[in-house]
Design a protein around this motif. Structure first.
Motif, PDB file in Angstrom:
ATOM      1  N   ASN A  24     105.517 132.617 -42.046  1.00  0.00           N
ATOM      2  CA  ASN A  24     106.537 131.556 -41.792  1.00  0.00           C
ATOM      3  C   ASN A  24     106.493 131.029 -40.671  1.00  0.00           C
ATOM      4  O   ASN A  24     107.041 131.338 -39.342  1.00  0.00           O
ATOM      5  CB  ASN A  24     107.983 132.472 -42.459  1.00  0.00           C
ATOM      6  CG  ASN A  24     107.849 132.743 -43.582  1.00  0.00           C
ATOM      7  OD1 ASN A  24     107.226 132.229 -44.340  1.00  0.00           O
ATOM      8  ND2 ASN A  24     108.497 134.220 -43.418  1.00  0.00           N
ATOM      9  N   TRP A  26     108.210 127.450 -37.996  1.00  0.00           N
ATOM     10  CA  TRP A  26     109.146 127.012 -37.792  1.00  0.00           C
ATOM     11  C   TRP A  26     108.343 125.309 -36.987  1.00  0.00           C
ATOM     12  O   TRP A  26     106.911 125.786 -37.051  1.00  0.00           O
ATOM     13  CB  TRP A  26     110.348 126.714 -37.699  1.00  0.00           C
ATOM     14  CG  TRP A  26     110.459 127.645 -35.571  1.00  0.00           C
ATOM     15  CD1 TRP A  26     110.643 126.843 -35.340  1.00  0.00           C
ATOM     16  CD2 TRP A  26     109.683 129.048 -35.616  1.00  0.00           C
ATOM     17  NE1 TRP A  26     110.713 127.677 -33.577  1.00  0.00           N
ATOM     18  CE2 TRP A  26     110.064 128.891 -34.532  1.00  0.00           C
ATOM     19  CE3 TRP A  26     109.403 130.138 -36.819  1.00  0.00           C
ATOM     20  CZ2 TRP A  26     109.871 130.471 -33.574  1.00  0.00           C
ATOM     21  CZ3 TRP A  26     109.215 131.652 -35.962  1.00  0.00           C
ATOM     22  CH2 TRP A  26     109.345 131.591 -34.224  1.00  0.00           C
ATOM     23  N   GLU A  59     115.790 129.636 -42.912  1.00  0.00           N
ATOM     24  CA  GLU A  59     116.015 130.406 -42.396  1.00  0.00           C
ATOM     25  C   GLU A  59     117.481 131.102 -42.976  1.00  0.00           C
ATOM     26  O   GLU A  59     118.161 130.592 -42.430  1.00  0.00           O
ATOM     27  CB  GLU A  59     116.057 130.440 -40.614  1.00  0.00           C
ATOM     28  CG  GLU A  59     116.023 131.882 -39.700  1.00  0.00           C
ATOM     29  CD  GLU A  59     115.415 131.638 -38.622  1.00  0.00           C
ATOM     30  OE1 GLU A  59     114.523 132.373 -38.052  1.00  0.00           O
ATOM     31  OE2 GLU A  59     116.690 130.908 -37.549  1.00  0.00           O
ATOM     32  N   ARG A  60     117.217 133.093 -43.342  1.00  0.00           N
ATOM     33  CA  ARG A  60     118.287 132.788 -42.986  1.00  0.00           C
ATOM     34  C   ARG A  60     118.299 134.922 -42.821  1.00  0.00           C
ATOM     35  O   ARG A  60     119.760 135.174 -42.866  1.00  0.00           O
ATOM     36  CB  ARG A  60     117.838 134.244 -44.548  1.00  0.00           C
ATOM     37  CG  ARG A  60     117.507 132.992 -45.520  1.00  0.00           C
ATOM     38  CD  ARG A  60     117.226 133.609 -47.069  1.00  0.00           C
ATOM     39  NE  ARG A  60     116.727 132.598 -48.350  1.00  0.00           N
ATOM     40  CZ  ARG A  60     116.705 132.512 -48.896  1.00  0.00           C
ATOM     41  NH1 ARG A  60     115.463 134.128 -48.701  1.00  0.00           N
ATOM     42  NH2 ARG A  60     116.121 132.006 -50.070  1.00  0.00           N
ATOM     43  N   ASP A  61     118.311 134.275 -40.789  1.00  0.00           N
ATOM     44  CA  ASP A  61     118.569 135.294 -40.093  1.00  0.00           C
ATOM     45  C   ASP A  61     120.063 134.707 -39.532  1.00  0.00           C
ATOM     46  O   ASP A  61     119.980 133.826 -38.760  1.00  0.00           O
ATOM     47  CB  ASP A  61     117.748 135.325 -38.897  1.00  0.00           C
ATOM     48  CG  ASP A  61     118.294 136.402 -38.201  1.00  0.00           C
ATOM     49  OD1 ASP A  61     118.511 137.135 -37.705  1.00  0.00           O
ATOM     50  OD2 ASP A  61     116.640 136.647 -37.375  1.00  0.00           O
ATOM     51  N   ASP A  62     121.108 135.102 -40.485  1.00  0.00           N
ATOM     52  CA  ASP A  62     122.236 134.935 -39.288  1.00  0.00           C
ATOM     53  C   ASP A  62     122.310 135.393 -38.038  1.00  0.00           C
ATOM     54  O   ASP A  62     123.949 135.747 -36.965  1.00  0.00           O
ATOM     55  CB  ASP A  62     123.653 135.597 -40.199  1.00  0.00           C
ATOM     56  CG  ASP A  62     123.276 134.830 -41.485  1.00  0.00           C
ATOM     57  OD1 ASP A  62     122.480 133.804 -41.520  1.00  0.00           O
ATOM     58  OD2 ASP A  62     124.467 135.372 -42.807  1.00  0.00           O
ATOM     59  N   ALA A  63     122.017 136.952 -37.632  1.00  0.00           N
ATOM     60  CA  ALA A  63     122.322 137.406 -36.132  1.00  0.00           C
ATOM     61  C   ALA A  63     121.763 136.311 -35.144  1.00  0.00           C
ATOM     62  O   ALA A  63     121.641 136.605 -33.842  1.00  0.00           O
ATOM     63  CB  ALA A  63     121.989 139.117 -36.151  1.00  0.00           C
ATOM     64  N   ARG A  64     120.534 135.604 -35.805  1.00  0.00           N
ATOM     65  CA  ARG A  64     119.916 135.008 -34.744  1.00  0.00           C
ATOM     66  C   ARG A  64     120.743 134.098 -33.883  1.00  0.00           C
ATOM     67  O   ARG A  64     121.436 132.957 -34.493  1.00  0.00           O
ATOM     68  CB  ARG A  64     117.954 134.140 -34.894  1.00  0.00           C
ATOM     69  CG  ARG A  64     117.895 133.721 -33.834  1.00  0.00           C
ATOM     70  CD  ARG A  64     116.253 133.040 -34.932  1.00  0.00           C
ATOM     71  NE  ARG A  64     116.357 132.132 -35.332  1.00  0.00           N
ATOM     72  CZ  ARG A  64     116.787 130.861 -34.425  1.00  0.00           C
ATOM     73  NH1 ARG A  64     117.083 130.719 -33.260  1.00  0.00           N
ATOM     74  NH2 ARG A  64     117.181 130.093 -35.255  1.00  0.00           N
ATOM     75  N   ARG A  68     119.932 127.206 -37.742  1.00  0.00           N
ATOM     76  CA  ARG A  68     118.917 127.595 -38.647  1.00  0.00           C
ATOM     77  C   ARG A  68     117.412 127.458 -38.248  1.00  0.00           C
ATOM     78  O   ARG A  68     117.207 125.763 -37.907  1.00  0.00           O
ATOM     79  CB  ARG A  68     118.888 127.703 -40.196  1.00  0.00           C
ATOM     80  CG  ARG A  68     120.306 128.354 -40.548  1.00  0.00           C
ATOM     81  CD  ARG A  68     120.613 128.074 -41.506  1.00  0.00           C
ATOM     82  NE  ARG A  68     121.239 126.925 -42.198  1.00  0.00           N
ATOM     83  CZ  ARG A  68     121.104 126.830 -43.614  1.00  0.00           C
ATOM     84  NH1 ARG A  68     120.608 127.281 -44.933  1.00  0.00           N
ATOM     85  NH2 ARG A  68     121.090 125.167 -44.155  1.00  0.00           N
ATOM     86  N   ARG A  69     116.459 127.447 -37.986  1.00  0.00           N
ATOM     87  CA  ARG A  69     114.737 126.756 -38.275  1.00  0.00           C
ATOM     88  C   ARG A  69     114.448 126.785 -39.935  1.00  0.00           C
ATOM     89  O   ARG A  69     114.348 127.616 -40.869  1.00  0.00           O
ATOM     90  CB  ARG A  69     114.111 127.974 -37.957  1.00  0.00           C
ATOM     91  CG  ARG A  69     114.135 127.819 -36.389  1.00  0.00           C
ATOM     92  CD  ARG A  69     113.385 128.728 -35.928  1.00  0.00           C
ATOM     93  NE  ARG A  69     114.042 130.300 -36.162  1.00  0.00           N
ATOM     94  CZ  ARG A  69     113.075 130.896 -34.939  1.00  0.00           C
ATOM     95  NH1 ARG A  69     112.870 131.286 -33.954  1.00  0.00           N
ATOM     96  NH2 ARG A  69     112.633 132.528 -35.866  1.00  0.00           N
TER      97      ARG A  69
END
Length: 108
Positions: A24, A26, A59-64, A68-69
């Protein structure tokens, strides 16, 4: 998957960056790895996706922190086609270096 109607040097650079980047990758990562401008990279990514060479998802990373990328990865057919295309380009480049003009103007 469709064949690419045109393969520019920018397309080759983006394909190389995608291959080097792993599963993956970006957009900004492709820009940095390819050395190409965003106005060049994103249209190439769009063409590759429309042709079925790559897929993308948000991207599904809510903690970052930060926005979103959009993550890009090769389809199985696209990965094979990219390996083939890049090998052809490398072979063409190697051949063009071997057939250099001599100082007297004739081919070596």
């Amino acid at each position: 998957m469709e064949p690419l109607s045109r393969v520019t040097d920018a397309t080759v650079d983006v394909l190389r960056a995608l291959r080097a980047g792993g599963r993956n990758v970006w957009g900004l990562q492709v820009i940095k790895m390819s050395g190409r401008a965003p106005g060049t990279v994103y249209p190439v990514l769009e063409r590759l996706e429309r042709a079925g060479w790559i897929t993308s998802e948000w991207e599904r990373d809510d903690a970052r922190p930060g926005p979103r990328r959009r993550l890009y990865k090769f389809t199985s057919e696209g990965a094979s086609a990219a390996v083939e295309l890049l090998a052809e380009r490398d072979a063409q480049r190697a051949t063009s270096r071997r057939v250099a003009p001599r100082t007297d103007g004739r081919l070596a």
